[in-house]
Motif scaffolding. Sequence first.
Motif, PDB file in Angstrom:
ATOM      1  N   VAL A   1       0.861  -1.183   0.000  1.00 23.72           N
ATOM      2  CA  VAL A   1       0.000   0.000   0.000  1.00 23.72           C
ATOM      3  C   VAL A   1       0.895   1.230   0.000  1.00 23.72           C
ATOM      4  N   LEU A   2       0.523   2.241  -0.786  1.00 29.83           N
ATOM      5  CA  LEU A   2       1.374   3.407  -0.976  1.00 29.83           C
ATOM      6  C   LEU A   2       0.894   4.608  -0.163  1.00 29.83           C
ATOM      7  N   VAL A   3       1.852   5.301   0.454  1.00 29.19           N
ATOM      8  CA  VAL A   3       1.539   6.553   1.146  1.00 29.19           C
ATOM      9  C   VAL A   3       1.320   7.666   0.123  1.00 29.19           C
TER      10      VAL A   3
ATOM     11  N   MET B   1       6.506   4.097   0.982  1.00 33.58           N
ATOM     12  CA  MET B   1       6.406   5.551   1.045  1.00 33.58           C
ATOM     13  C   MET B   1       6.091   6.205  -0.296  1.00 33.58           C
ATOM     14  N   TYR B   2       6.513   5.582  -1.407  1.00 34.29           N
ATOM     15  CA  TYR B   2       6.277   6.213  -2.710  1.00 34.29           C
ATOM     16  C   TYR B   2       6.076   5.152  -3.776  1.00 34.29           C
ATOM     17  N   HIS B   3       5.619   5.589  -4.921  1.00 34.95           N
ATOM     18  CA  HIS B   3       5.122   4.741  -6.004  1.00 34.95           C
ATOM     19  C   HIS B   3       6.075   3.602  -6.363  1.00 34.95           C
ATOM     20  N   ASP B   4       7.266   3.917  -6.838  1.00 37.64           N
ATOM     21  CA  ASP B   4       8.142   2.869  -7.340  1.00 37.64           C
ATOM     22  C   ASP B   4       8.686   1.986  -6.225  1.00 37.64           C
ATOM     23  N   GLN B   5       8.853   2.539  -5.042  1.00 31.49           N
ATOM     24  CA  GLN B   5       9.326   1.726  -3.927  1.00 31.49           C
ATOM     25  C   GLN B   5       8.393   0.548  -3.678  1.00 31.49           C
ATOM     26  N   GLY B   6       7.089   0.803  -3.772  1.00 28.89           N
ATOM     27  CA  GLY B   6       6.124  -0.245  -3.485  1.00 28.89           C
ATOM     28  C   GLY B   6       5.726  -1.091  -4.673  1.00 28.89           C
TER      29      GLY B   6
END
Length: 334
Positions: free
Chosen positions: A160-162, A268-273
């Motif tokens: 899930v993205l922040v 925390m952000y799009h590509d990280q997740g």
Amino acid sequence: MGDACGIGPEIIARWWPDGRQWVVVGCPRVMARAVSWMPPDRRPTVRVLSALRDVQALAESELGVWVPPGLPDDLLDAPVGRVDERAGRAAAACIREAVRLAQVGEVAGMVTAPLHKEALAMAGEPYPGHTELLQAEGSPAGHPPAPVRMMLANDQLKTVLVTIHVSLRQAIEQVTFDSVLETLRITHRSAALWGQARPRIAVAGLNPHAGEGGLFGDEELHIIGPAIEAARREGIEAIGPLAPDTVFMRARHAPPEHPGEFDVVVAMYHDQGLIPVKYLGLDQGVNVTLGLPFVRTSPDHGTAFDLAGTGRADPSSLAAAANMARALVAGRKA
């Protein structure tokens, strides 16, 4: 239906199940074109619905289409495999109508085929993607948009993205105590829909090694960590912040040799997740919008203009999205 110039209509046609439980919000002519690209012995028959209840009278091989207001008259002229303003305008019209149908209880949920963000912008839409448009349209009139979050999931990993569709610089600025805590609340609350009343939520750090005690950044000390503690005081089982380069491997659930330590990861952000989930394979990945008053899922891939019209688009991710939507609707009713 998604973007008329992409693979959305085609993967719908190739996947199409017993049509009496599903309806396509879209353009009948675009759907008929997609059907024509299929082998003759596997082509469903496109039927325009004058009332949603008519879907119950369709034959198993018929594909029911509900036409939304606002479709361009010349949509079929938009070139397949190209970004086109007409396709963006049609995609937005389909989403708005599907939201309306969900809000009035005519449908149990929605599965959105891929749209193209550039086409959406060309059509004058102020939203960078599905999630933001659904957030705006899904909120009651006169109320501020409800907080929503994007989850990407497959059988092995849920994230899930922040923050979602913003630049990396903006994403870092949007990682705040409130945004992290709200993400944890939405994740915890939503997990009951897939059968986990008390999920184990791993929280990824923003910086390398989760900041290494402040050596590589202090967001973990002053923002993410305090938000986790606040969530835990509310009864949410949140763990972290954890090093983002290992947390996804720890959470990956691939029994029997690799049971996951966590049920879901908050990134925390799009590509990280999204990179970890997509690396495991696009064919089973599903995008879920958490926090909406109705169920919404989507394939985890884009419009694939290079495949549009070739007859080679794979409907597996759409099928997975449909199966998850059905399961989440059941969870919401339970």
